[in-house]
Design a protein around this motif. Structure first.
Motif, PDB file in Angstrom:
ATOM      1  N   GLU A  20       0.822  -1.208   0.000  1.00  0.00           N
ATOM      2  CA  GLU A  20       0.000   0.000   0.000  1.00  0.00           C
ATOM      3  C   GLU A  20       0.858   1.261   0.000  1.00  0.00           C
ATOM      4  O   GLU A  20       0.479   2.270  -0.608  1.00  0.00           O
ATOM      5  CB  GLU A  20      -0.937  -0.002   1.204  1.00  0.00           C
ATOM      6  N   VAL A  21       1.997   1.218   0.687  1.00  0.00           N
ATOM      7  CA  VAL A  21       2.889   2.376   0.682  1.00  0.00           C
ATOM      8  C   VAL A  21       3.422   2.620  -0.728  1.00  0.00           C
ATOM      9  O   VAL A  21       3.451   3.761  -1.207  1.00  0.00           O
ATOM     10  CB  VAL A  21       4.055   2.169   1.671  1.00  0.00           C
ATOM     11  N   ARG A  22       3.830   1.560  -1.419  1.00  0.00           N
ATOM     12  CA  ARG A  22       4.347   1.707  -2.778  1.00  0.00           C
ATOM     13  C   ARG A  22       3.275   2.278  -3.708  1.00  0.00           C
ATOM     14  O   ARG A  22       3.549   3.162  -4.530  1.00  0.00           O
ATOM     15  CB  ARG A  22       4.828   0.352  -3.303  1.00  0.00           C
ATOM     16  N   GLU A  23       2.051   1.777  -3.576  1.00  0.00           N
ATOM     17  CA  GLU A  23       0.971   2.234  -4.457  1.00  0.00           C
ATOM     18  C   GLU A  23       0.641   3.702  -4.211  1.00  0.00           C
ATOM     19  O   GLU A  23       0.490   4.491  -5.156  1.00  0.00           O
ATOM     20  CB  GLU A  23      -0.271   1.353  -4.216  1.00  0.00           C
ATOM     21  N   LEU A  24       0.572   4.102  -2.945  1.00  0.00           N
ATOM     22  CA  LEU A  24       0.260   5.500  -2.635  1.00  0.00           C
ATOM     23  C   LEU A  24       1.414   6.429  -2.990  1.00  0.00           C
ATOM     24  O   LEU A  24       1.201   7.565  -3.416  1.00  0.00           O
ATOM     25  CB  LEU A  24      -0.079   5.642  -1.154  1.00  0.00           C
ATOM     26  N   HIS A  25       2.638   5.952  -2.817  1.00  0.00           N
ATOM     27  CA  HIS A  25       3.804   6.763  -3.192  1.00  0.00           C
ATOM     28  C   HIS A  25       3.755   7.074  -4.686  1.00  0.00           C
ATOM     29  O   HIS A  25       3.974   8.234  -5.103  1.00  0.00           O
ATOM     30  CB  HIS A  25       5.091   6.021  -2.835  1.00  0.00           C
ATOM     31  N   ALA A  26       3.451   6.079  -5.508  1.00  0.00           N
ATOM     32  CA  ALA A  26       3.366   6.294  -6.957  1.00  0.00           C
ATOM     33  C   ALA A  26       2.273   7.302  -7.311  1.00  0.00           C
ATOM     34  O   ALA A  26       2.455   8.172  -8.165  1.00  0.00           O
ATOM     35  CB  ALA A  26       3.122   4.961  -7.666  1.00  0.00           C
ATOM     36  N   ARG A  27       1.133   7.197  -6.644  1.00  0.00           N
ATOM     37  CA  ARG A  27       0.045   8.142  -6.903  1.00  0.00           C
ATOM     38  C   ARG A  27       0.394   9.545  -6.431  1.00  0.00           C
ATOM     39  O   ARG A  27       0.038  10.540  -7.071  1.00  0.00           O
ATOM     40  CB  ARG A  27      -1.232   7.664  -6.218  1.00  0.00           C
ATOM     41  N   ALA A  28       1.119   9.629  -5.328  1.00  0.00           N
ATOM     42  CA  ALA A  28       1.468  10.941  -4.771  1.00  0.00           C
ATOM     43  C   ALA A  28       2.430  11.702  -5.678  1.00  0.00           C
ATOM     44  O   ALA A  28       2.244  12.889  -5.948  1.00  0.00           O
ATOM     45  CB  ALA A  28       2.073  10.766  -3.381  1.00  0.00           C
ATOM     46  N   VAL A  29       3.485  11.025  -6.154  1.00  0.00           N
ATOM     47  CA  VAL A  29       4.472  11.725  -6.982  1.00  0.00           C
ATOM     48  C   VAL A  29       3.902  12.086  -8.353  1.00  0.00           C
ATOM     49  O   VAL A  29       4.451  12.946  -9.048  1.00  0.00           O
ATOM     50  CB  VAL A  29       5.764  10.899  -7.140  1.00  0.00           C
ATOM     51  N   ALA A  30       2.787  11.453  -8.737  1.00  0.00           N
ATOM     52  CA  ALA A  30       2.158  11.768 -10.020  1.00  0.00           C
ATOM     53  C   ALA A  30       1.233  12.973  -9.934  1.00  0.00           C
ATOM     54  O   ALA A  30       0.775  13.485 -10.964  1.00  0.00           O
ATOM     55  CB  ALA A  30       1.370  10.556 -10.524  1.00  0.00           C
ATOM     56  N   LEU A  31       0.968  13.458  -8.717  1.00  0.00           N
ATOM     57  CA  LEU A  31       0.073  14.604  -8.557  1.00  0.00           C
ATOM     58  C   LEU A  31       0.723  15.878  -9.062  1.00  0.00           C
ATOM     59  O   LEU A  31       1.939  16.056  -8.972  1.00  0.00           O
ATOM     60  CB  LEU A  31      -0.291  14.787  -7.079  1.00  0.00           C
ATOM     61  N   THR A  32      -0.083  16.782  -9.571  1.00  0.00           N
ATOM     62  CA  THR A  32       0.391  18.123  -9.881  1.00  0.00           C
ATOM     63  C   THR A  32       0.170  19.002  -8.647  1.00  0.00           C
ATOM     64  O   THR A  32      -0.638  18.677  -7.777  1.00  0.00           O
ATOM     65  CB  THR A  32      -0.384  18.707 -11.068  1.00  0.00           C
ATOM     66  N   GLY A  33       0.888  20.107  -8.583  1.00  0.00           N
ATOM     67  CA  GLY A  33       0.712  21.034  -7.471  1.00  0.00           C
ATOM     68  C   GLY A  33       1.710  20.879  -6.350  1.00  0.00           C
ATOM     69  O   GLY A  33       1.567  21.526  -5.306  1.00  0.00           O
ATOM     70  N   TRP A  34       2.745  20.039  -6.567  1.00  0.00           N
ATOM     71  CA  TRP A  34       3.784  19.935  -5.552  1.00  0.00           C
ATOM     72  C   TRP A  34       4.532  21.262  -5.413  1.00  0.00           C
ATOM     73  O   TRP A  34       4.833  21.914  -6.417  1.00  0.00           O
ATOM     74  CB  TRP A  34       4.795  18.856  -5.941  1.00  0.00           C
ATOM     75  N   PRO A  35       4.872  21.700  -4.202  1.00  0.00           N
ATOM     76  CA  PRO A  35       5.702  22.910  -4.038  1.00  0.00           C
ATOM     77  C   PRO A  35       7.049  22.723  -4.733  1.00  0.00           C
ATOM     78  O   PRO A  35       7.659  21.654  -4.646  1.00  0.00           O
ATOM     79  CB  PRO A  35       5.871  23.017  -2.520  1.00  0.00           C
ATOM     80  N   GLU A  36       7.519  23.752  -5.424  1.00  0.00           N
ATOM     81  CA  GLU A  36       8.780  23.644  -6.152  1.00  0.00           C
ATOM     82  C   GLU A  36       9.967  23.413  -5.226  1.00  0.00           C
ATOM     83  O   GLU A  36      10.964  22.808  -5.628  1.00  0.00           O
ATOM     84  CB  GLU A  36       9.011  24.916  -6.974  1.00  0.00           C
TER      85      GLU A  36
END
Length: 291
Positions: A179-195
């Motif tokens: 579950e950590v691996r799956e959520l990590h992949a979804r998280a890094v694919a999000l737009t809107g991360w602080p630069e």
């Protein structure tokens, strides 16, 4: 007269493992198999622990079931200077965002100062975790909020829910990490991360061996509170977060949240002591997540 000890809490370090800290700077290591035995003297009173290293001005009496062991005023002062209160926006230290897993369907997002390493995860009882990114405090905070909003990942999981699944975790580390691996992949694919936040690759760290959980007897109950005249004595089976898992009286294991110990003056139990005479709530598996 018996020597009195006053516990100031359980602390985790990556190298040294868990230790109980006592007023005056004393420490007690907590290796598995150790005998843990103490009692609250008759007439004992639990008093406020104070805040930010300062004693409580009125030595207030605090409830036995309180996990914080602080009066209302000291709790307010302590929280006012914490990262969780968002009052330290100018903190120059780098922070890390993490994903922590406590059991099936129980993943949370959080932040911790980079200098602390994984100590925060050990303190929370995270069964496994991965870093997600590193950057300034407010960038880490914005990333935490992004995941909560976009992926519905909470930033808090009650300890009662963590305990409820601890004795029935998947045996395979890869299954625990999924579950950590799956959520990590979804998280890094999000737009809107602080630069200013630098993403980190998914590298899952597993704490099952550090905690000593898995393979031992399941807990039959948890200590509700310490009371004058009561005590506990047993073999230490595991330490997860603030919880001691103790084999007592031949019944199996009882879970003691060490946060319940703070504020009490404690004495060593006799060598013949075995069992638990503090109030214990039976742990049962229920649909709401509690045993």
């Amino acid at each position: 007269m018996a020597q009195v000890w006053k516990c100031s809490g359980l602390r985790w370090s990556v190298e040294g493992g868990p230790v109980l800290e006592w007023d005056g700077g004393r420490r007690s290591a907590l290796p598995r198999g150790k005998r843990v035995a103490f009692a609250v003297p008759e007439g004992g009173v639990r008093r406020c622990m104070g805040a930010r290293g300062n004693a409580c001005a009125v030595r207030a009496v605090v409830p036995g079931r309180s996990r914080g062991a602080r009066c209302e005023e000291c709790a307010r002062l302590d929280r006012a200077h914490s990262v969780a209160a968002d009052t330290l926006a100018d903190d120059p230290r780098p922070y890390r965002v993490y994903l922590a897993w406590f059991g099936p369907g129980m993943v949370k997002v959080g932040i911790t100062a980079r200098e602390r390493g994984p100590a925060r995860l050990l303190e929370q009882g995270a069964v496994c975790f991965s870093w997600l990114g590193t950057g300034p405090l407010m960038a880490a905070r914005r990333t935490e909020e992004l995941l909560r909003a976009a992926l519905r990942v909470p930033d808090r999981i009650p300890y009662a829910e963590k305990r409820a699944v601890r004795s029935a975790l998947p045996a395979a580390a890869e299954e625990r990490a999924a579950e950590v691996r799956e959520l990590h992949a979804r998280a890094v694919a999000l737009t809107g991360w602080p630069e200013s936040l630098r993403p980190e690759p998914c590298r899952v760290v597993d704490h099952v061996r550090d905690f000593g959980i898995g393979g031992g007897p399941a807990a039959f109950g948890e200590v509700v509170e310490l009371v004058p005249g009561g005590g506990v004595a047993g073999e230490l089976l595991a330490v997860a977060g603030p919880d001691l898992h103790l084999a007592v009286g031949g019944r199996g294991a009882v879970v003691l949240d060490t946060r319940l110990m703070t504020g009490w003056e404690l004495v060593a139990a006799g060598p013949a002591a075995d069992g638990c005479t503090f109030p214990v709530r039976e742990l049962r598996r229920e649909p709401d997540g509690l045993f």
